[in-house]
Design a protein around this motif. Structure first.
Motif, PDB file in Angstrom:
ATOM      1  N   GLY A  89       0.553  -1.405  -0.363  1.00  0.00           N
ATOM      2  CA  GLY A  89       0.001  -0.243  -0.353  1.00  0.00           C
ATOM      3  C   GLY A  89       1.004   1.249   0.034  1.00  0.00           C
ATOM      4  N   LEU A 123      -5.087   8.455  -5.389  1.00  0.00           N
ATOM      5  CA  LEU A 123      -6.027   6.961  -4.489  1.00  0.00           C
ATOM      6  C   LEU A 123      -7.630   6.285  -5.720  1.00  0.00           C
ATOM      7  CD1 LEU A 123      -6.380   9.992  -1.747  1.00  0.00           C
ATOM      8  CD2 LEU A 123      -4.700   7.762  -1.989  1.00  0.00           C
ATOM      9  N   SER A 124      -7.336   5.342  -5.121  1.00  0.00           N
ATOM     10  CA  SER A 124      -8.545   4.536  -6.152  1.00  0.00           C
ATOM     11  C   SER A 124     -10.002   4.807  -5.025  1.00  0.00           C
ATOM     12  CB  SER A 124      -7.783   3.215  -5.874  1.00  0.00           C
ATOM     13  OG  SER A 124      -6.740   3.323  -6.152  1.00  0.00           O
ATOM     14  N   SER A 125     -10.993   4.307  -5.696  1.00  0.00           N
ATOM     15  CA  SER A 125     -12.007   4.095  -4.682  1.00  0.00           C
ATOM     16  C   SER A 125     -12.766   2.732  -4.308  1.00  0.00           C
ATOM     17  CB  SER A 125     -12.998   4.376  -6.318  1.00  0.00           C
ATOM     18  OG  SER A 125     -14.487   4.394  -5.920  1.00  0.00           O
ATOM     19  N   THR A 126     -12.637   3.309  -3.044  1.00  0.00           N
ATOM     20  CA  THR A 126     -12.705   2.676  -2.275  1.00  0.00           C
ATOM     21  C   THR A 126     -14.136   2.245  -1.966  1.00  0.00           C
ATOM     22  OG1 THR A 126     -10.975   2.761  -0.369  1.00  0.00           O
ATOM     23  CG2 THR A 126     -13.104   1.780   0.184  1.00  0.00           C
ATOM     24  N   SER A 147      -6.042  -5.981  -2.240  1.00  0.00           N
ATOM     25  CA  SER A 147      -6.894  -5.159  -3.323  1.00  0.00           C
ATOM     26  C   SER A 147      -7.066  -4.308  -1.970  1.00  0.00           C
ATOM     27  CB  SER A 147      -7.746  -5.071  -4.258  1.00  0.00           C
ATOM     28  OG  SER A 147      -7.345  -5.398  -5.566  1.00  0.00           O
ATOM     29  N   LEU A 151      -5.888  -0.492  -0.595  1.00  0.00           N
ATOM     30  CA  LEU A 151      -7.160   0.927  -0.306  1.00  0.00           C
ATOM     31  C   LEU A 151      -7.360   1.154   1.364  1.00  0.00           C
ATOM     32  CD1 LEU A 151     -10.419  -0.526  -2.100  1.00  0.00           C
ATOM     33  CD2 LEU A 151      -9.532   1.312  -2.669  1.00  0.00           C
ATOM     34  N   GLN A 154      -4.382   3.616   1.865  1.00  0.00           N
ATOM     35  CA  GLN A 154      -5.310   4.762   1.167  1.00  0.00           C
ATOM     36  C   GLN A 154      -5.587   6.019   1.615  1.00  0.00           C
ATOM     37  OE1 GLN A 154      -6.630   3.308  -2.809  1.00  0.00           O
ATOM     38  NE2 GLN A 154      -4.935   3.056  -3.893  1.00  0.00           N
ATOM     39  N   ASP A 155      -6.672   5.779   2.361  1.00  0.00           N
ATOM     40  CA  ASP A 155      -7.484   5.737   3.415  1.00  0.00           C
ATOM     41  C   ASP A 155      -6.811   6.949   4.792  1.00  0.00           C
ATOM     42  OD1 ASP A 155     -10.067   4.720   1.918  1.00  0.00           O
ATOM     43  OD2 ASP A 155     -10.495   3.688   3.799  1.00  0.00           O
ATOM     44  N   LEU A 331      -7.880  -1.828  -9.294  1.00  0.00           N
ATOM     45  CA  LEU A 331      -7.715  -0.518  -8.836  1.00  0.00           C
ATOM     46  C   LEU A 331      -6.730   0.488  -9.742  1.00  0.00           C
ATOM     47  CD1 LEU A 331      -5.118  -1.335  -5.488  1.00  0.00           C
ATOM     48  CD2 LEU A 331      -7.944  -0.575  -5.662  1.00  0.00           C
ATOM     49  N   GLY A 335     -10.198   7.873  -6.635  1.00  0.00           N
ATOM     50  CA  GLY A 335     -11.456   7.446  -5.822  1.00  0.00           C
ATOM     51  C   GLY A 335     -12.175   8.795  -5.875  1.00  0.00           C
TER      52      GLY A 335
END
Length: 654
Positions: A89, A123-126, A147, A151, A154-155, A331, A335
């Motif tokens: 991550g 950042l990707s979409s959780t 994945s 995520l 990223q949060d 990913l 996001g």
């Protein structure tokens, strides 16, 4: 122009129609919600002029989604995943940030603006990824866990980005290092508090709530815990979703896990839908079309960077090529936190309106494409790797083990595993095939003869020897899928004895017509087992019991079809023509059928059967004879619900 209630009503109406239409053509519901938001938003119909009015409510959908995800993870599991969360991550976020930061500076010449763009794209979409992984049953797979780990980091990474950007723009006081240190201390403190409460307080609280046996109290408590945990982390500068995830993770170790998930699901799904509509509302359609070339170019560049970083770092950490590519492809998108960063940068005038609109277009378009990409993940991964597919691998393994298998088991769930154990105990050679990768991995580790594959595919069936094996068992209770498997089996092996498991007797004829040699309905077999115990305890000889049970099976459970419906018996449109009801008709003196013999009445014309005839509380031995019906007789009919109703009117009125 529109009141709040009218706007919301119009939005819901469009959403309902679009979700129905998209599901009819096999497209994900997320796309329907995004389209509904675009239509209702300020840039098309203008029903909702300010999407921010609904943003807080919509964000609760993400909170509940992460709470549900947390229920699936335990603390030991998270500790075991620390290498992925803080290794893979961190590498993905930092590597993406660095590359996008350099490119952004070269284009804009401003480090603060470049950092805002880099943060949004890294950042990707959780919300989208986890929802789609859950719907496609991939959360428990290795690529799904990889994945989720990325995520989660990223949060966490959102927090320093939201602190640094205002400071670089000159909008905050104090040093960056001090602000980040304070955020770290507060974050660690609130996480420790949440974990302590989850470990020592929540289980006792929910035990007391469960003892009250009040459904609404349990639902309210579940919502309260999720929202309080999210609100607490938000108050200390962390993501609300992270707090909800931690609360769910603590409760995931309790015995209330499944009830909590069931209670939260309706609220989660509705609020998630509202969240995706608010995302769609932010898209300026005219600007998006004019800048489509830039949007596509940025998406391709963003995807390429993430794919390469995640794939090679995951491979370096020991992940398989297939899982590394699968996680990387999942990913590729921008996001929901990217919208927050873009909005924050716009507040401090770091980004022009045109750049902000392009980034919003990148986010909406990439999130819209993601559900389709995840649905097609297996074929996409197969295009990128050159390792042999499962089909030849299965065929080679089966060939190497010889063709001694006497039994093929399609489906290795609980029933399939039980069959396998009994076959092992008797020394009967067999092989199984199942399409759940996690189950196959666990079973193979335990020494079970099971291979991964979809038993509805001809190549898989041929690879596991379905063309020559004498006995095949379809052990899953999914009748439509079983019919597909039967058709493929019969196209290559018309001599095999195929036993099919079914949940009930609704599709008995369809399964038999498709090629089943014997259908074993769960409900009827359970009834036979209960009957055997009752008769045995009543002193009936075991040989007579076994003979009676075997007779029922040979007659395809003929005497067991049909049942008396109750007040809570529901008949849906799909099964209405396959259910058989039992219905007792009492013949009054004025009944049309009184005075007519059983034989002269055309029962078959009304597609019902005369199961029994009772007279003076005594069952008549041969109701198919020349016996004449009398007033007060009770006729027991068996047939489809609508035919039974017609037959009753016929007997009473003619």
């Amino acid at each position: 122009m529109y009141g709040t209630f009218t706007s919301l009503l119009l939005l819901l109406g469009v959403a309902v129609v679009l979700v129905w239409a998209f599901r009819r053509i096999k497209l994900p519901a997320i796309l329907a919600y995004l389209c509904a938001g675009i239509i209702a938003g300020p840039h098309v119909m203008g029903w909702i002029s300010d999407p921010d009015e609904y943003h807080l409510i919509a964000e609760l959908g993400i909170v509940l989604l992460l709470f549900s995800l947390g229920l699936e993870f335990s603390l030991p599991k998270m500790i075991a995943m620390r290498r992925l969360v803080f290794g893979l991550g961190a590498a993905q976020v930092l590597g993406s940030l660095l590359i996008f930061l350099v490119v952004g500076f070269l284009l804009l010449g401003n480090w603060a603006a470049a950092l805002a763009i880099a943060g949004a794209l890294a950042l990707s979409s959780t919300a989208v990824v986890i929802k789609q992984l859950s719907e496609s049953s991939q959360t428990a797979t290795r690529r799904g866990q990889v994945s989720v780990a990325i995520l989660l980091f990223q949060d966490i990474a959102v927090v320093p980005l939201l602190i640094i950007i205002p400071l670089l723009a000159g909008g905050g006081d104090g040093s960056i290092a001090y602000s980040l240190l304070m955020a770290l201390v507060k974050g660690a403190a609130v996480i420790a508090v949440l974990m302590a409460v989850g470990k020592w307080v929540l289980p006792y609280a929910f035990r007391e709530i469960a003892n009250q046996r009040t459904d609404e109290l349990f639902v309210l408590a579940t919502l309260l815990v999720a929202l309080v945990a999210g609100g607490l982390t938000h108050a200390f500068g962390l993501s609300m979703a992270l707090g909800a995830f931690l609360a769910g993770m603590m409760l995931g170790e309790s015995k209330y896990k499944h009830q909590l998930e069931a209670d939260i699901r309706p609220f989660r799904d509705i609020l998630m839908g509202l969240f995706f509509t608010t995302v769609g509302m932010q898209l300026a359609l005219t600007t998006f079309i004019q800048s489509l070339h830039w949007v596509l170019l940025i998406i391709l560049g963003m995807a390429a960077v993430k794919l390469v970083l995640i794939r090679y770092v995951a491979k370096a950490l020991g992940e398989r090529d297939r899982d590394a590519w699968g996680s990387a492809i999942s990913l590729f998108q921008m996001g929901e936190f990217g919208f927050v960063i873009v909005s924050l940068a716009g507040t401090y005038n770091l980004l022009t309106d045109q750049v902000s609109s392009i980034l919003i277009g990148v986010g909406v378009f990439s999130m819209a494409v993601t559900p389709i990409v995840i649905q097609k993940l297996q074929p996409l991964v197969s295009l990128l790797i050159r390792e042999p597919t499962e089909e030849p691998d299965i065929a080679q393994k089966v060939e190497n083990s010889g063709r001694e298998q006497q039994v093929l088991i399609c489906g290795f769930g609980r029933v399939g595993q039980t069959i396998s154990r009994f076959l092992d105990a008797e020394g009967i050679k067999h092989i199984a095939v199942d399409n759940d990768p996690l189950r196959v991995q666990e079973a193979v580790a335990g020494g079970a003869p099971v291979y991964f594959g979809d038993s509805a595919k001809r190549d898989i069936l041929r690879a596991v020897g379905a063309a020559h094996v004498p006995l095949i068992i379809i052990s899953f209770s999914d009748d439509p899928r079983a019919i597909d498997v039967l058709k493929e089996i019969r196209s290559m092996n018309d001599k095999a004895f195929v036993i099919v498991r079914s949940r009930d007797d609704l599709n008995l004829d369809r399964l038999t017509d498709a090629g089943a040699s014997q259908v074993v309905p769960d409900t009827l077999e359970a009834s036979l087992m209960l009957i055997s115990h009752v008769l045995s305890h009543s002193g009936i000889p075991i040989r007579r019991i076994l003979s009676r049970l075997e007779q029922e099976r040979r007659n395809h459970y003929g005497d067991m079809h049909g049942f008396y419906p109750g007040s809570q018996t529901t008949v849906d449109a799909e099964n209405a023509d396959r259910l058989e009801f039992l219905h007792a008709v009492n013949l009054p003196e004025q009944a049309w059928a009184v005075g007519k013999s059983v034989e002269e009445l055309n029962w078959s014309d009304y597609q019902v059967k005369l199961k029994a005839l009772r007279r003076d509380d005594v069952e008549v031995e041969d109701p198919s004879s020349q016996i004449t019906l009398r007033a007060g007789d009770v006729v027991l009919l068996s047939g489809k619900p609508r035919y039974v109703e017609s037959a009753e009117r016929w007997l009473l009125e003619g």
